[in-house]
Design an enzyme around this catalytic site. Structure first.
Site, PDB file in Angstrom:
ATOM      1  N   ARG A  76     -38.180  39.443 -41.678  1.00  0.00           N
ATOM      2  CA  ARG A  76     -39.138  39.756 -40.607  1.00  0.00           C
ATOM      3  C   ARG A  76     -40.101  38.594 -40.376  1.00  0.00           C
ATOM      4  O   ARG A  76     -40.482  38.293 -39.236  1.00  0.00           O
ATOM      5  CB  ARG A  76     -39.899  41.037 -40.951  1.00  0.00           C
ATOM      6  CG  ARG A  76     -39.024  42.284 -40.777  1.00  0.00           C
ATOM      7  CD  ARG A  76     -39.801  43.540 -41.058  1.00  0.00           C
ATOM      8  NE  ARG A  76     -40.991  43.681 -40.215  1.00  0.00           N
ATOM      9  CZ  ARG A  76     -41.986  44.539 -40.463  1.00  0.00           C
ATOM     10  NH1 ARG A  76     -41.935  45.322 -41.517  1.00  0.00           N
ATOM     11  NH2 ARG A  76     -43.022  44.610 -39.653  1.00  0.00           N
ATOM     12  N   VAL A 110     -48.397  43.794 -37.583  1.00  0.00           N
ATOM     13  CA  VAL A 110     -48.689  42.917 -38.707  1.00  0.00           C
ATOM     14  C   VAL A 110     -48.333  41.467 -38.364  1.00  0.00           C
ATOM     15  O   VAL A 110     -48.551  40.574 -39.163  1.00  0.00           O
ATOM     16  CB  VAL A 110     -47.959  43.391 -39.982  1.00  0.00           C
ATOM     17  CG1 VAL A 110     -48.503  44.741 -40.422  1.00  0.00           C
ATOM     18  CG2 VAL A 110     -46.439  43.469 -39.776  1.00  0.00           C
ATOM     19  N   HIS A 127     -52.971  47.492 -40.039  1.00  0.00           N
ATOM     20  CA  HIS A 127     -51.889  47.597 -41.016  1.00  0.00           C
ATOM     21  C   HIS A 127     -51.635  46.288 -41.776  1.00  0.00           C
ATOM     22  O   HIS A 127     -50.587  46.126 -42.387  1.00  0.00           O
ATOM     23  CB  HIS A 127     -50.605  48.081 -40.320  1.00  0.00           C
ATOM     24  CG  HIS A 127     -50.710  49.498 -39.832  1.00  0.00           C
ATOM     25  ND1 HIS A 127     -49.788  50.093 -38.992  1.00  0.00           N
ATOM     26  CD2 HIS A 127     -51.643  50.463 -40.080  1.00  0.00           C
ATOM     27  CE1 HIS A 127     -50.155  51.341 -38.732  1.00  0.00           C
ATOM     28  NE2 HIS A 127     -51.279  51.574 -39.372  1.00  0.00           N
ATOM     29  N   CYS A 150     -55.921  36.053 -61.435  1.00  0.00           N
ATOM     30  CA  CYS A 150     -54.929  34.999 -61.176  1.00  0.00           C
ATOM     31  C   CYS A 150     -54.832  34.734 -59.683  1.00  0.00           C
ATOM     32  O   CYS A 150     -54.867  35.663 -58.866  1.00  0.00           O
ATOM     33  CB  CYS A 150     -53.570  35.427 -61.706  1.00  0.00           C
ATOM     34  SG  CYS A 150     -53.587  35.694 -63.468  1.00  0.00           S
ATOM     35  N   CYS A 166     -49.160  36.961 -66.064  1.00  0.00           N
ATOM     36  CA  CYS A 166     -49.186  38.431 -66.205  1.00  0.00           C
ATOM     37  C   CYS A 166     -47.876  39.108 -65.812  1.00  0.00           C
ATOM     38  O   CYS A 166     -47.780  40.330 -65.933  1.00  0.00           O
ATOM     39  CB  CYS A 166     -50.272  39.029 -65.320  1.00  0.00           C
ATOM     40  SG  CYS A 166     -51.790  38.107 -65.249  1.00  0.00           S
ATOM     41  N   GLY A 203     -48.000  50.152 -26.088  1.00  0.00           N
ATOM     42  CA  GLY A 203     -46.820  49.905 -26.915  1.00  0.00           C
ATOM     43  C   GLY A 203     -46.833  50.581 -28.267  1.00  0.00           C
ATOM     44  O   GLY A 203     -46.298  50.033 -29.228  1.00  0.00           O
ATOM     45  N   SER A 205     -45.950  54.419 -30.226  1.00  0.00           N
ATOM     46  CA  SER A 205     -45.399  55.766 -30.050  1.00  0.00           C
ATOM     47  C   SER A 205     -46.441  56.835 -30.341  1.00  0.00           C
ATOM     48  O   SER A 205     -46.247  57.999 -30.019  1.00  0.00           O
ATOM     49  CB  SER A 205     -44.203  55.949 -30.992  1.00  0.00           C
ATOM     50  OG  SER A 205     -44.622  55.735 -32.331  1.00  0.00           O
ATOM     51  N   PRO A 230     -43.267  52.085 -21.623  1.00  0.00           N
ATOM     52  CA  PRO A 230     -42.128  52.431 -20.757  1.00  0.00           C
ATOM     53  C   PRO A 230     -41.607  53.840 -21.014  1.00  0.00           C
ATOM     54  O   PRO A 230     -40.858  54.379 -20.196  1.00  0.00           O
ATOM     55  CB  PRO A 230     -41.058  51.389 -21.124  1.00  0.00           C
ATOM     56  CG  PRO A 230     -41.464  50.816 -22.424  1.00  0.00           C
ATOM     57  CD  PRO A 230     -42.940  51.033 -22.593  1.00  0.00           C
ATOM     58  N   GLU A 231     -41.994  54.427 -22.171  1.00  0.00           N
ATOM     59  CA  GLU A 231     -41.491  55.761 -22.559  1.00  0.00           C
ATOM     60  C   GLU A 231     -42.665  56.686 -22.823  1.00  0.00           C
ATOM     61  O   GLU A 231     -43.771  56.223 -23.100  1.00  0.00           O
ATOM     62  CB  GLU A 231     -40.684  55.652 -23.877  1.00  0.00           C
ATOM     63  CG  GLU A 231     -39.525  54.684 -23.851  1.00  0.00           C
ATOM     64  CD  GLU A 231     -38.385  55.188 -22.991  1.00  0.00           C
ATOM     65  OE1 GLU A 231     -38.298  56.410 -22.791  1.00  0.00           O
ATOM     66  OE2 GLU A 231     -37.604  54.347 -22.498  1.00  0.00           O
TER      67      GLU A 231
END
Ligand code: OAD
Length: 258
Positions: A76, A110, A127, A150, A166, A203, A205, A230-231
């Site tokens: 991704r 994200v 998110h 760390c 660790c 955009g 849902s 669009p939906e």
């Protein structure tokens, strides 16, 4: 008698935005779809049509198969690196630049496409950020006030990278299912939703909470709420108007050249 208030939805919306002191735009995966980044729930192309979210987007899934989940996020990340902000991101950024302090983007995405589009508007990333990492477990050194935790920069390369001291694993800096949103980000988003003049929901849902609840919060507080998609979405009932279309096509029509 026909309600003529929204007979010219674009003209009406542009007038409201022109008069607004605070505009909030809540975005979801559809915002980046025209940049080539898949959504989650679109029937064929969405990630969750092909992958199990509990295996790839939960702490349990990561602990069970860290390499598989790490590799999926690396895939991704490649997609995000290759993508460019689209006309929708750019229209919002340009408007933010022309109206300093007026625009807040609350995004569930994200990726970093809003940030790369620029404009200087406030961006709340509910998110998290896919290009960032953090430790899977709290660093044991952080329990001792005298020691520094760390540094993730020292992680040994691997899939996923690991702390040489660790054995802690690195994980992507995103919010997974079952995890809480950063309290400060959520409070800030709720505050903006409750005080903006106009909320555009673009955009998404509306299937994931608490982000989806921001539309109702804004509406109850008196904002004009508009959905761009669009939906149909799960939160269409919260909107004063629903504009059917895509982010890259409709946002320039709304924001250029206000
Ligand atoms: P979804 O995949 O649930 O919804 C994407 C929405 O974008 C759908 O309503 C589509 O109709 C719409 N859409 C598709 N193409 C579009 C376009 N070009 N322009 C405008 N809209 C378009 O994505 P989200 O609502 O963002 O969370 O999902 C919310 C969260 O669920 C995500 O942040 C992610 C996911 O699981 C985590 O990973 C924690």
């Amino acid at each position: 008698m026909k309600d003529r208030r929204y007979a010219h939805p674009f003209r009406d919306l542009r007038a409201r935005i022109r008069a607004a002191t605070s505009v909030c735009v809540l975005t979801g995966a559809g915002m980046s779809a025209e940049s080539g980044i898949p959504t989650f729930r679109d029937a064929h192309s969405g990630f969750w049509a092909r992958f199990d979210p509990m295996q790839l987007a939960s702490e349990e899934g990561f602990r069970a198969e860290p390499q598989r989940v790490w590799d999926w996020y690396e895939m991704r990340r490649e997609g995000v690196r290759a993508a460019e902000p689209n006309e929708g991101h750019r229209a919002l950024a340009a408007w933010a630049g022309r109206h300093p302090g007026c625009l807040t983007i609350v995004t569930q995405n994200v990726d970093d496409l809003h940030q790369r589009a620029g404009g200087g508007g406030r961006i709340i990333a509910l998110h998290g950020h896919i290009m960032e990492n953090r430790w899977l477990d709290p660093c044991p050194k952080a329990e001792d006030m005298m020691r520094r935790p760390c540094d993730i920069a020292v992680a040994e390369p691997g899939r996923p990278p690991k702390c040489p001291t660790c054995d802690n694993l690195l994980r992507p800096g995103v919010v997974w299912f079952g995890e809480s949103l950063d309290y400060r980000d959520l409070s800030a988003a709720e505050e903006v939703a409750a005080s903006c003049d106009v909320l555009l929901v673009v955009g998404t849902s509306g299937a994931v909470w608490p982000a989806a609840g921001l539309a109702a919060r804004a509406r109850h507080a008196g904002a004009h709420v508009v959905i761009i998609n669009p939906e149909p979405t799960e939160i269409d009932d919260e909107a004063h108007i629903v504009l059917t279309g895509t982010a890259a096509r409709l946002l320039p029509r709304i924001f250029d050249p206000l």
